[in-house]
Write an enzyme that holds these catalytic residues in place. Structure first.
Site, PDB file in Angstrom:
ATOM      1  N   GLY A   1      22.259 -13.805 -10.684  1.00 14.51           N
ATOM      2  CA  GLY A   1      21.963 -13.899  -9.402  1.00 14.51           C
ATOM      3  C   GLY A   1      21.001 -12.413  -8.635  1.00 14.51           C
ATOM      4  N   ALA A   2      19.552 -12.722  -9.245  1.00 14.06           N
ATOM      5  CA  ALA A   2      19.297 -10.745  -9.751  1.00 14.06           C
ATOM      6  C   ALA A   2      18.020 -11.223  -8.432  1.00 14.06           C
ATOM      7  CB  ALA A   2      19.130 -10.889 -11.004  1.00 14.06           C
TER       8      ALA A   2
ATOM      9  N   THR B   1      17.435 -12.202  -5.306  1.00 14.33           N
ATOM     10  CA  THR B   1      17.474 -12.748  -4.031  1.00 14.33           C
ATOM     11  C   THR B   1      18.380 -11.354  -3.076  1.00 14.33           C
ATOM     12  OG1 THR B   1      18.104 -14.354  -3.299  1.00 14.33           O
ATOM     13  CG2 THR B   1      16.004 -14.296  -2.817  1.00 14.33           C
ATOM     14  N   GLY B   2      18.622 -10.836  -2.083  1.00 15.25           N
ATOM     15  CA  GLY B   2      19.763 -10.502  -1.481  1.00 15.25           C
ATOM     16  C   GLY B   2      20.460  -9.182  -2.025  1.00 15.25           C
TER      17      GLY B   2
ATOM     18  N   LEU C   1      25.504 -14.650  -6.973  1.00 14.20           N
ATOM     19  CA  LEU C   1      25.578 -15.771  -6.695  1.00 14.20           C
ATOM     20  C   LEU C   1      25.920 -16.609  -6.000  1.00 14.20           C
ATOM     21  CD1 LEU C   1      26.186 -17.724 -10.607  1.00 14.20           C
ATOM     22  CD2 LEU C   1      24.217 -16.220  -9.803  1.00 14.20           C
TER      23      LEU C   1
ATOM     24  N   TYR D   1      35.640 -18.430   8.275  1.00 18.52           N
ATOM     25  CA  TYR D   1      35.242 -17.727   6.396  1.00 18.52           C
ATOM     26  C   TYR D   1      35.875 -17.449   6.108  1.00 18.52           C
ATOM     27  CZ  TYR D   1      32.490 -15.184   3.251  1.00 18.52           C
ATOM     28  OH  TYR D   1      31.583 -14.855   1.906  1.00 18.52           O
TER      29      TYR D   1
ATOM     30  N   LYS E   1      36.726 -16.378  -1.908  1.00 21.53           N
ATOM     31  CA  LYS E   1      37.265 -14.965  -2.321  1.00 21.53           C
ATOM     32  C   LYS E   1      38.080 -14.721  -2.713  1.00 21.53           C
ATOM     33  CE  LYS E   1      32.306 -14.517  -1.140  1.00 21.53           C
ATOM     34  NZ  LYS E   1      31.677 -14.304  -2.155  1.00 21.53           N
TER      35      LYS E   1
ATOM     36  N   VAL F   1      21.478 -11.030   7.111  1.00 21.46           N
ATOM     37  CA  VAL F   1      20.690 -12.152   6.588  1.00 21.46           C
ATOM     38  C   VAL F   1      20.420 -12.526   5.584  1.00 21.46           C
ATOM     39  CG1 VAL F   1      18.869 -13.448   7.744  1.00 21.46           C
ATOM     40  CG2 VAL F   1      20.115 -12.262   8.786  1.00 21.46           C
ATOM     41  N   THR F   2      20.718 -13.189   4.722  1.00 23.69           N
ATOM     42  CA  THR F   2      20.309 -13.715   3.775  1.00 23.69           C
ATOM     43  C   THR F   2      20.305 -15.354   3.060  1.00 23.69           C
ATOM     44  OG1 THR F   2      22.004 -13.962   2.265  1.00 23.69           O
ATOM     45  CG2 THR F   2      21.637 -11.658   2.749  1.00 23.69           C
TER      46      THR F   2
HETATM   47  P1  NAI Z   1      21.158 -15.161  -1.895  1.00 27.37           P
HETATM   48  O1  NAI Z   1      21.207 -16.354  -1.542  1.00 27.37           O
HETATM   49  O2  NAI Z   1      20.227 -13.641  -2.005  1.00 27.37           O
HETATM   50  O3  NAI Z   1      20.541 -14.839  -3.569  1.00 27.37           O
HETATM   51  C1  NAI Z   1      21.338 -15.497  -4.590  1.00 27.37           C
HETATM   52  C2  NAI Z   1      20.903 -15.839  -6.305  1.00 27.37           C
HETATM   53  O4  NAI Z   1      21.549 -16.795  -6.463  1.00 27.37           O
HETATM   54  C3  NAI Z   1      19.983 -15.908  -6.081  1.00 27.37           C
HETATM   55  O5  NAI Z   1      19.549 -14.975  -7.450  1.00 27.37           O
HETATM   56  C4  NAI Z   1      19.843 -17.343  -6.679  1.00 27.37           C
HETATM   57  O6  NAI Z   1      18.966 -17.817  -7.401  1.00 27.37           O
HETATM   58  C5  NAI Z   1      20.997 -17.131  -7.136  1.00 27.37           C
HETATM   59  N1  NAI Z   1      21.980 -18.414  -8.251  1.00 27.37           N
HETATM   60  C6  NAI Z   1      22.254 -19.471  -6.817  1.00 27.37           C
HETATM   61  N2  NAI Z   1      23.000 -20.053  -8.138  1.00 27.37           N
HETATM   62  C7  NAI Z   1      22.434 -20.353  -9.259  1.00 27.37           C
HETATM   63  C8  NAI Z   1      22.630 -20.823 -10.432  1.00 27.37           C
HETATM   64  N3  NAI Z   1      22.825 -21.902 -10.738  1.00 27.37           N
HETATM   65  N4  NAI Z   1      21.925 -19.970 -12.035  1.00 27.37           N
HETATM   66  C9  NAI Z   1      21.472 -19.349 -11.804  1.00 27.37           C
HETATM   67  N5  NAI Z   1      21.619 -18.179 -10.169  1.00 27.37           N
HETATM   68  C10 NAI Z   1      21.809 -18.573  -9.369  1.00 27.37           C
HETATM   69  O7  NAI Z   1      22.931 -14.712  -1.607  1.00 27.37           O
HETATM   70  P2  NAI Z   1      23.465 -13.339  -0.952  1.00 27.37           P
HETATM   71  O8  NAI Z   1      23.536 -13.687   0.901  1.00 27.37           O
HETATM   72  O9  NAI Z   1      23.323 -11.952  -1.669  1.00 27.37           O
HETATM   73  O10 NAI Z   1      25.031 -13.533  -2.062  1.00 27.37           O
HETATM   74  C11 NAI Z   1      25.582 -12.966  -2.910  1.00 27.37           C
HETATM   75  C12 NAI Z   1      27.062 -12.442  -2.797  1.00 27.37           C
HETATM   76  O11 NAI Z   1      27.107 -11.696  -2.266  1.00 27.37           O
HETATM   77  C13 NAI Z   1      27.375 -13.645  -2.701  1.00 27.37           C
HETATM   78  O12 NAI Z   1      28.714 -13.370  -3.390  1.00 27.37           O
HETATM   79  C14 NAI Z   1      27.886 -13.476  -0.809  1.00 27.37           C
HETATM   80  O13 NAI Z   1      29.042 -14.218  -1.086  1.00 27.37           O
HETATM   81  C15 NAI Z   1      28.467 -12.318  -0.853  1.00 27.37           C
HETATM   82  N6  NAI Z   1      27.614 -11.395   0.180  1.00 27.37           N
HETATM   83  C16 NAI Z   1      27.060 -12.094   1.570  1.00 27.37           C
HETATM   84  C17 NAI Z   1      27.492 -11.942   2.574  1.00 27.37           C
HETATM   85  C18 NAI Z   1      26.341 -11.414   3.192  1.00 27.37           C
HETATM   86  O14 NAI Z   1      26.137 -11.726   4.754  1.00 27.37           O
HETATM   87  N7  NAI Z   1      25.013 -12.396   2.481  1.00 27.37           N
HETATM   88  C19 NAI Z   1      28.068 -10.453   2.991  1.00 27.37           C
HETATM   89  C20 NAI Z   1      29.261 -10.046   1.393  1.00 27.37           C
HETATM   90  C21 NAI Z   1      28.961 -10.560   0.556  1.00 27.37           C
HETATM   91 NA    NA Z   2      22.141 -12.411  -4.983  1.00 30.80          NA
END
Ligand code: NAI
Ligand code: NA
Length: 396
Positions: free
Chosen positions: A47-48, A50-51, A138, A234, A243, A273-274
């Site tokens: 999941g490298a 974005t975000g 992811l 949530y 979670k 924000v993601t």
């Molecule tokens: P994001 O949407 O920015 O990143 C998701 C990543 O997963 C991307 O690299 C995407 O290409 C990859 N991905 C998605 N489906 C895939 C698949 N089938 N195969 C390979 N790669 C795949 O999300 P974000 O926000 O960075 O989330 C990452 C983690 O952080 C999640 O577990 C989320 O719940 C957690 N998190 C997010 C918060 C937020 O406010 N955004 C707060 C705290 C935790």
């Molecule tokens: Na991510």
């Protein structure tokens, strides 16, 4: 071509390669000058692109000097269409890593599949030997379980009862009331199957069985808790069950890694924000009030600030990793501070379409949202014709 943002609902259909590059370079320039982290040497980030995952890859490479393999699922550019932002982010990351003499290769495909796991293992064996940190970041609405072939879809619903609260359409600034129906038992199971820890465990099992994890290997996944305000949708909703499962999986994985003296951690991160969080009802309103409050207090952080702090002040201090009573690392500590939460709760009561521009950081929200897609960077000329057909070097 000349690329402009094209919005549809909560997503943007276009992405800007130069802006995505600016996003990556800004993050590198945040972590690099802070000095070298005595941290991991070989890092796999699932999941490298974005975000939090992208920030984790950047801190690993440019903060700790690690070799990185990044796995993600992004859209390549096609005839007359831009790629997805994670594609351009990864193209930029690869370019910068190469310039800096850092090993970096990427794999684009479904991380939930056996095929991508095997491909990743082959690449590790060929190039790196063993991995000492695996970051699992992811965020996906859908997962096909490779063992059963069943495709699960996650939902964002409360459990047991209707949930009604305020929400904002951050494009228009209109605050309205939203009512979400409770989930079914099946919704819960599906959401846990997608966003719980099952696939994380499958990755670690596969890596361990292939002998590509180093002694003392660490693995990390990201979770969220948040305030009472958002709990029904949530932490006590379907995603919260996932979670819970992810957090329980950390203990199981630590058991799995016993013979290597390895350990699994969940880090609880701040709301940001993601692409993933923008799709959750109520959360964008909370985030806009949170941003306003944290910026006023001088404690606002984005993904890179969060992950840099996670590495430097939690994981790689040379001392024991500090955790809460449930074994979780907390970098949501500033978000959860009582003075911050009290202020946000007070603002929440006052939030309407009319008051929000003054009491919330809607501008900051919108700006961060556009930046996810490479727009709104002051040093990028958006009138310029750019090559949308950018390829990712070292894509396996
Ligand atoms: P994001 O949407 O920015 O990143 C998701 C990543 O997963 C991307 O690299 C995407 O290409 C990859 N991905 C998605 N489906 C895939 C698949 N089938 N195969 C390979 N790669 C795949 O999300 P974000 O926000 O960075 O989330 C990452 C983690 O952080 C999640 O577990 C989320 O719940 C957690 N998190 C997010 C918060 C937020 O406010 N955004 C707060 C705290 C935790
Ligand atoms: Na991510």
């Amino acid at each position: 071509m000349i690329i402009e943002p094209r919005m549809r609902g909560f997503i943007c259909l276009t992405a800007h390669p130069k802006g995505c590059e600016a996003n990556v370079i800004n993050q590198i320039q945040y972590t690099q000058p802070k000095g070298q982290i005595k941290g991991p040497k070989n890092v796999l980030v699932i999941g490298a692109s974005t975000g939090f995952g992208l920030a984790s890859r950047i801190v690993s490479a440019f903060g700790a000097g690690a070799s990185t393999i990044g796995v993600f699922f992004e859209k390549a550019p096609a005839e007359g269409k831009t790629a997805s932002p994670g594609w351009y982010n990864s193209a930029a990351f690869q370019k910068e890593a190469k310039k800096a003499g850092l090993y970096a290769k990427s794999i684009n495909g479904d991380a939930f599949s056996d095929d991508i796991k095997n491909k990743t293992i082959d690449l590790i064996k060929k190039d790196l030997g063993k991995i000492d940190l695996v970051i699992y970041s992811l965020a996906s609405p859908v997962r096909t379980n490779p063992k059963t072939g069943v495709t699960h879809r996650s939902v964002l619903k409360p459990i047991g009862q209707n949930y009604t609260n305020k929400t904002v359409d951050f494009h228009t600034g209109v605050v309205s009331s939203i009512s979400i129906n409770p989930s079914t038992e099946e919704d819960i199971e599906n959401t846990v199957a997608v966003m719980g820890g099952e696939d994380w465990q499958m990755w670690i099992d596969a890596l361990l069985n292939a002998g590509v994890l180093a002694d003392n290997a660490l693995t990390l996944a990201y979770s969220y808790i948040g305030p009472a305000l958002t709990e029904p949708v949530y932490r006590k909703g379907t995603i919260g069950r996932a979670k819970d499962h992810l957090e329980e999986t950390a203990f199981k994985i630590t058991d799995t890694l016993k013979k290597l003296n390895g350990k699994a951690y969940v880090s609880v991160n701040k709301a940001l924000v993601t692409q993933a969080s923008s799709a959750i009802p109520v959360i964008p309103l909370y985030i806009s009030l949170l941003y306003k409050t944290m910026k006023e207090k001088g404690i606002h952080e984005g993904c890179i600030e969060q992950i840099d702090r996670l590495f430097r002040e939690r994981l790689y201090t040379g001392q024991e990793v500090p955790t809460d009573e449930k074994g979780r690392i907390r970098i949501d500590d500033w978000e959860m501070r009582a003075d911050v939460q009290d202020k946000v709760a007070e603002l929440w009561e006052q939030a309407t379409s009319e008051t929000l521009p003054a009491i919330g950081d809607l501008q900051g929200y919108k700006s961060d949202f556009l930046k996810l897609f490479g727009f709104n960077f002051s040093n990028v000329n958006y009138l310029e014709d750019v090559n949308e057909n950018l390829q990712i070097e070292e894509l396996q």
